[in-house]
Scaffold this active site. Sequence first.
Site, PDB file in Angstrom:
ATOM      1  N   HIS A  78       8.516  -4.807   2.382  1.00 56.62           N
ATOM      2  CA  HIS A  78       8.814  -6.059   3.069  1.00 56.62           C
ATOM      3  C   HIS A  78       7.828  -6.335   4.191  1.00 56.62           C
ATOM      4  O   HIS A  78       8.199  -6.866   5.245  1.00 56.62           O
ATOM      5  CB  HIS A  78      10.269  -6.057   3.578  1.00 56.62           C
ATOM      6  N   CYS A  79       6.577  -5.941   3.955  1.00 57.42           N
ATOM      7  CA  CYS A  79       5.518  -6.209   4.956  1.00 57.42           C
ATOM      8  C   CYS A  79       5.837  -5.573   6.294  1.00 57.42           C
ATOM      9  O   CYS A  79       5.384  -6.065   7.324  1.00 57.42           O
ATOM     10  CB  CYS A  79       5.314  -7.707   5.163  1.00 57.42           C
ATOM     11  N   ASN A  80       6.665  -4.540   6.316  1.00 63.58           N
ATOM     12  CA  ASN A  80       7.015  -3.900   7.583  1.00 63.58           C
ATOM     13  C   ASN A  80       6.802  -2.398   7.421  1.00 63.58           C
ATOM     14  O   ASN A  80       7.757  -1.619   7.328  1.00 63.58           O
ATOM     15  CB  ASN A  80       8.469  -4.231   7.943  1.00 63.58           C
TER      16      ASN A  80
END
Length: 480
Positions: free
Chosen positions: A406-408
């Site tokens: 999640h791009c995290n």
Amino acid sequence: MQVLNATTLRLNRMDLTFNIFQSRYPAYESTHKLDELRATEYARLDREQHVYLDYTGGGLYAESQIREHLALLSNEVFGNPHSKNLTSMAMTERVEQARSYVLKYFNASPDEYIVVFTPNSTGALKLVAESYPFQQGDQYLLTFDNHNSVNGIREFARSKGAAVTYIPAQPPELRIHPNEIDSAFNLARPNANNLFAYPAQSNFSGVQHPLEWIAQAQAKGWDVLLDAASFVPTNRLDLSQWHPDFVAISFYKIFGYPTGMGCLIVRKEAFKKLRRPWYAGGTITFSSVVGDGHYLTPGPAGFEDGTVNYLNIPAVESGLKHIESIGIDVIHTRVMCLTGWLIDQLLRLQHSNGKPVIALYGPPNIHMRGGTVQVNFFDPAGELIDCNHIEALANELRISLRAGCHCNPGAREMALGFTQNDLLPCFSSKDSLTFEQFLGVIEGKTTGALRASIGLVTTFADVYKYVQFAESFVDRYVTG
Ligand SMILES: Cc1ncc(COP(=O)(O)O)c(C=O)c1O
């Protein structure tokens, strides 16, 4: 005598469960108008039998938003703004009206804040990244828990000689310990540019980091960049109460339509600090080739490169009005009731041997969190089941979840316990690795998790179906 078939039995079971849910979360009843909206404005979800649980990925629009926008486009003639012809002036007026409406929606005083339209939150973050006056001796401080579009600012900071410091989050809740925050804030250097960036709500764990940090950091000499992208769709952000220097927002995450629109809300004081590294069409009052110079347009237009997304900007105003007509507090209440119940149900799942079916990454209750529920599934032997495989199985039931990091990456690495030793080899000889060698070092390190995110028109039935799906993993070995 009534003959009970499987569907009736299933419905009865859901009704019974709903009654129990309602007695546990009585506030849910006050959000009833969202069920009506779901049946009218969002009827396509049930018509297509979708269980949409990816609101942190993207919000959903009401049909009336589309009708209203279409009527506007069908009935008016709009030209490229910022000229003095009639169609251009009509458009400029709409753009400025929408700009004011964004301030009004967030209760931000026009004496204190301005709004710069951007393509999305990432565009807003990049404006700060490239314009913040980082130099040797300056600081960029950020939490491990951040979207890549905030992480990426470190490249601008470093290239200008600023120090980059990360504040770790602690599993399992993935919150940040107050002591860590205090000592990080003490790193501010006097007479330097100190920028602190964090998400109001984690897009990975749903953790809501305290908005109180804003004033605390500012008191120690930090400019504060608040990534509000995943917070504002289901929470009130009152900018008369909180005074971050920069706020990044993507509108499609709040009300689904239009995509391609976001904004940077900037405190006028902080705005004075920003230095654009270039200029472009639309951002200058005057430029000369012969004279080799330019004047940046004062105010937001100086930061809006090229032609703004002018036909879509009026739809932002109607989207915000749509949310106001429901009430952000109503949306918040519903999301928290459903999130609390979902977490309770997932955490109680056990295989017959007593082993848990899921691991939750984030707070196990609804204190200071949003409706993002991140988990991994495990088989009876305690082996992790690939989240991509679970996502594919959910697809078969038309349940939309999201698998990955999640791009995290920071939150994922903290949640899954990846260490620096695990990850440094992936980058140590980055330029000389062949693709095959790269696959070798990256192996096993791309594991992610499965995110369900609850939003505007989620119903109990949606969450119930996800819980039923999760229950199907009890005592199950999955081959993928
Ligand atoms: C917390 C957070 N920040 C930033 C972003 C980036 O948003 P966008 O892709 O709309 O630029 C996202 C997107 O999911 C997000 O959740």
